[in-house]
Motif scaffolding. Structure first.
Motif, PDB file in Angstrom:
ATOM      1  N   ASN A  45       0.830  -1.208   0.000  1.00  0.00           N
ATOM      2  CA  ASN A  45       0.000   0.000   0.000  1.00  0.00           C
ATOM      3  C   ASN A  45       0.865   1.259   0.000  1.00  0.00           C
ATOM      4  O   ASN A  45       0.566   2.220  -0.709  1.00  0.00           O
ATOM      5  N   THR A  48       2.496   1.624  -3.464  1.00  0.00           N
ATOM      6  CA  THR A  48       1.528   2.136  -4.431  1.00  0.00           C
ATOM      7  C   THR A  48       1.282   3.625  -4.216  1.00  0.00           C
ATOM      8  O   THR A  48       1.239   4.402  -5.178  1.00  0.00           O
ATOM      9  N   ALA A  49       1.144   4.032  -2.951  1.00  0.00           N
ATOM     10  CA  ALA A  49       0.918   5.449  -2.648  1.00  0.00           C
ATOM     11  C   ALA A  49       2.122   6.292  -3.064  1.00  0.00           C
ATOM     12  O   ALA A  49       1.962   7.366  -3.664  1.00  0.00           O
ATOM     13  N   LYS A  52       2.212   6.613  -6.872  1.00  0.00           N
ATOM     14  CA  LYS A  52       1.240   7.589  -7.378  1.00  0.00           C
ATOM     15  C   LYS A  52       1.699   9.020  -7.094  1.00  0.00           C
ATOM     16  O   LYS A  52       1.610   9.892  -7.961  1.00  0.00           O
ATOM     17  N   GLU A  53       2.200   9.253  -5.870  1.00  0.00           N
ATOM     18  CA  GLU A  53       2.667  10.591  -5.509  1.00  0.00           C
ATOM     19  C   GLU A  53       3.825  11.015  -6.410  1.00  0.00           C
ATOM     20  O   GLU A  53       3.851  12.127  -6.929  1.00  0.00           O
TER      21      GLU A  53
END
Length: 113
Positions: A45, A48-49, A52-53
């Motif tokens: 998680n 993935t975060a 994306k950032e």
């Protein structure tokens, strides 16, 4: 124990199987620089975060760079002895945009303009 670059690259390749090796290497560098501790990226998680950032930050920087390149192209066709204050600000903004992009790759602030 901290994640190795090879482990991070392997995870990126699983997430993006068609990625070119240079893109995987670039993502390893960018992702490792966007977290305090690379071990945080062990968590799917958080990886993935962070992915994306970093993607959003890189896209914003790329857009700024493209716009700045156009302005600098126009500026290159003028006489530097006759630069207006606005043209000087174009140069200052270009330095700031370059600094932001470089900061993503080196992982810490370079200059504050």
């Amino acid at each position: 124990m901290s994640m190795s670059c090879q482990e991070l690259a392997s995870r990126i390749e699983r997430m993006q199987p068609n990625a070119e090796p240079r893109d995987v290497a670039r993502l390893c560098l960018l992702l490792s620089n966007c977290v305090e501790n690379i071990g945080e990226l062990d968590d799917d998680n958080l990886l993935t975060a962070a992915w994306k950032e970093m993607g959003l930050r890189l896209q914003a920087a790329t857009d700024q760079h493209a716009a700045m390149t156009d302005e600098l192209d126009e500026l290159a066709n003028s006489d530097p002895r006759k630069f207006s204050p606005e043209q000087i600000w174009v140069l200052i903004r270009a330095i700031k945009v370059q600094s932001q992009i470089l900061q993503m790759y080196v992982g810490h602030p370079l200059i504050d303009v």
